[in-house]
Design a protein around this motif. Sequence first.
Motif, short mmCIF file in Angstrom:
data_model
loop_
_atom_site.label_atom_id
_atom_site.label_comp_id
_atom_site.label_asym_id
_atom_site.label_seq_id
_atom_site.Cartn_x
_atom_site.Cartn_y
_atom_site.Cartn_z
N ASP A 170 -10.54 25.64 67.64
CA ASP A 170 -10.91 25.33 69.02
C ASP A 170 -10.98 26.54 69.95
N GLY A 171 -10.75 27.75 69.43
CA GLY A 171 -10.85 28.96 70.25
C GLY A 171 -9.69 29.19 71.19
N ARG A 172 -8.66 28.33 71.11
CA ARG A 172 -7.50 28.52 71.99
C ARG A 172 -6.69 29.75 71.57
N VAL A 245 1.86 30.71 80.33
CA VAL A 245 0.61 30.18 80.89
C VAL A 245 -0.36 29.92 79.74
N THR A 246 -0.73 28.66 79.56
CA THR A 246 -1.66 28.28 78.51
C THR A 246 -3.04 28.00 79.09
N GLY A 247 -4.02 27.92 78.21
CA GLY A 247 -5.37 27.56 78.63
C GLY A 247 -6.05 28.61 79.48
N ALA A 248 -5.62 29.87 79.34
CA ALA A 248 -6.22 30.96 80.11
C ALA A 248 -6.59 32.09 79.15
N LEU A 249 -7.72 32.71 79.42
CA LEU A 249 -8.23 33.78 78.57
C LEU A 249 -8.17 35.11 79.32
N GLY A 250 -7.52 36.10 78.72
CA GLY A 250 -7.28 37.37 79.39
C GLY A 250 -8.50 38.26 79.57
N ILE A 251 -9.67 37.83 79.05
CA ILE A 251 -10.90 38.61 79.27
C ILE A 251 -11.83 37.88 80.25
N ASP A 252 -11.31 36.83 80.88
CA ASP A 252 -12.03 36.14 81.96
C ASP A 252 -11.27 36.42 83.25
N VAL A 253 -11.89 37.10 84.20
CA VAL A 253 -11.17 37.54 85.38
C VAL A 253 -10.66 36.36 86.22
N HIS A 324 1.71 49.88 58.01
CA HIS A 324 2.45 48.76 57.43
C HIS A 324 2.94 47.83 58.52
N GLY A 325 3.26 46.61 58.13
CA GLY A 325 3.90 45.66 59.02
C GLY A 325 4.89 44.81 58.25
N ALA A 326 5.95 44.38 58.92
CA ALA A 326 6.92 43.46 58.33
C ALA A 326 7.33 42.38 59.31
N TYR A 327 6.77 42.41 60.52
CA TYR A 327 7.10 41.41 61.53
C TYR A 327 6.54 40.06 61.09
N PRO A 328 7.25 38.96 61.33
CA PRO A 328 6.77 37.66 60.86
C PRO A 328 5.53 37.19 61.59
N ILE A 329 4.83 36.24 61.00
CA ILE A 329 3.83 35.48 61.73
C ILE A 329 4.56 34.74 62.85
N ASP A 330 4.08 34.91 64.08
CA ASP A 330 4.81 34.45 65.26
C ASP A 330 3.78 33.89 66.26
N ILE A 331 3.50 32.60 66.13
CA ILE A 331 2.45 31.98 66.94
C ILE A 331 3.07 31.12 68.04
N HIS A 332 2.97 31.58 69.27
CA HIS A 332 3.37 30.77 70.42
C HIS A 332 2.28 29.71 70.62
N ASN A 333 2.70 28.48 70.72
CA ASN A 333 1.78 27.35 70.77
C ASN A 333 0.72 27.54 71.87
N PRO A 334 -0.57 27.62 71.51
CA PRO A 334 -1.61 27.77 72.53
C PRO A 334 -1.71 26.58 73.49
N GLU A 335 -1.09 25.45 73.14
CA GLU A 335 -1.22 24.26 73.97
C GLU A 335 0.03 23.94 74.79
N GLY A 336 1.11 24.72 74.61
CA GLY A 336 2.31 24.44 75.39
C GLY A 336 3.57 24.92 74.73
N SER A 337 4.56 24.03 74.62
CA SER A 337 5.87 24.39 74.12
C SER A 337 5.86 24.53 72.60
N GLY A 338 6.73 25.42 72.08
CA GLY A 338 6.90 25.55 70.64
C GLY A 338 6.37 26.86 70.10
N THR A 339 7.00 27.34 69.02
CA THR A 339 6.61 28.59 68.38
C THR A 339 6.73 28.42 66.87
N VAL A 340 5.72 28.89 66.13
CA VAL A 340 5.73 28.84 64.67
C VAL A 340 6.11 30.23 64.13
#
Length: 446
Positions: A170-172, A245-253, A324-340
Amino acid sequence: AADAGADVVLDERYAFLGGNATVALVMPLMSFHNEHKQAVFSEDGAGDRLLPTDHGEGEPVVAGFLWRLLDRLTACGGCIPPSLETGYTVPFDPELFKLVLLDMLDEAGVRLLFHSFASAALPLEDGWRVVFETKSGPVVIDAGVVVDGTGDGDVAASCGAPFEVGRAEDGRVQPMTLMFRMADFARPRFSEYVRAHPDQWRGVHGLWDLVREATEAGELRLPREDILFFGTPHPRELSVNSTRVTGALGIDVWDLSRAEWTARRQLAEIDRFLRTRVPGFEESYAVQSGTQIGVRETRRVMGDYRLTGYDILDARAFPDVVAHGAYPIDIHNPEGSGTVIRRVPRGRFYDIPLRCLLPAGTDRLLVAGRCISGSHVAHSSYRVMPIAMATGQAAGVCAALATRTGRTPREVPYALVQQELARQGARLRVPENGRVPTGEIGRPEK
């Protein structure tokens, strides 16, 4: 790039160096260590720690410029070096961070152009003509090679490079966060509360009951599930990471403007909540907020290779590895609360190939930082600042070697990039005879 012999101009939108570390107060630096042992901490003293408790003993997989920076910061009291006690994060002082970077770039002979940002890029026969908007009107710089470290891929997009935004379905994008620092924090009082309510705090986040009470009283509209803050080098100070802040795109002024407005309203509520409801914050105050909101995700420039979440979770090796990288996959929910959170396998790390830094369909251009080529899932790991520094160093080295040898970046043999990175103290798992060595990484020699 300058250390590798290039003539460098560094353009910076603001009046100081450091990117998100200083502009958006994104602190501490996240772990750049793999994990050999599980972290084990008792509940006692958990309120005094205020740094992550979920990362066990490991070794650094990023070195080079990053370690040079940390050594300089440590020497002037500007950071706490990574260790088991810090969860291998690096708490730092943003003002000293700015000064140390200024010294390092001065010593390297880098020319600085502050208060400007790239607005257009035009192709030349042997490079790019980049236009910067400034207080004194447009400034034009012709460069043999351009490195885009904007995070948003602004220059690469102007050069015609293809890119993706957000997750595939969905591009979020991941939410934005405006971070701020609280001063005059009474740590002993907070620790007493944590010891009396051990179910209400987990290392760096919690306060669920207090959040619920404030929400029910109409005092707090928290867009995440709990309060998150980190200790800093100063015992009476905290870095608060709780706006969202969700639902906002940092390349749209317009989106960016709305996000700034929304986040500062959230900051005011969180500040009031801490001071009125959380023990230890009675005399505290918000001493500084980010110059701008912290943006986690915008463009991902498509390169000659696209790093995936599978590459990260499989700890994949590549022959043209440059970071190199070793940091985990860390996805803050694009729709609101929660982190994977999904961790890299114990004791291992993944490679980032040079091809991820080479935008498809363009030449004499490299990207570095969170806008390199990768999927939405992979990006959630390599977006953190230590890995961004590693890809930045690699992009700079490749750019310098291209200009010195009269080649385009794509024509530079990756072995030459690896050799120069090794000379500069970077840590690389370089294949030998088609096989990847499995020896220890360790901290580089001084």
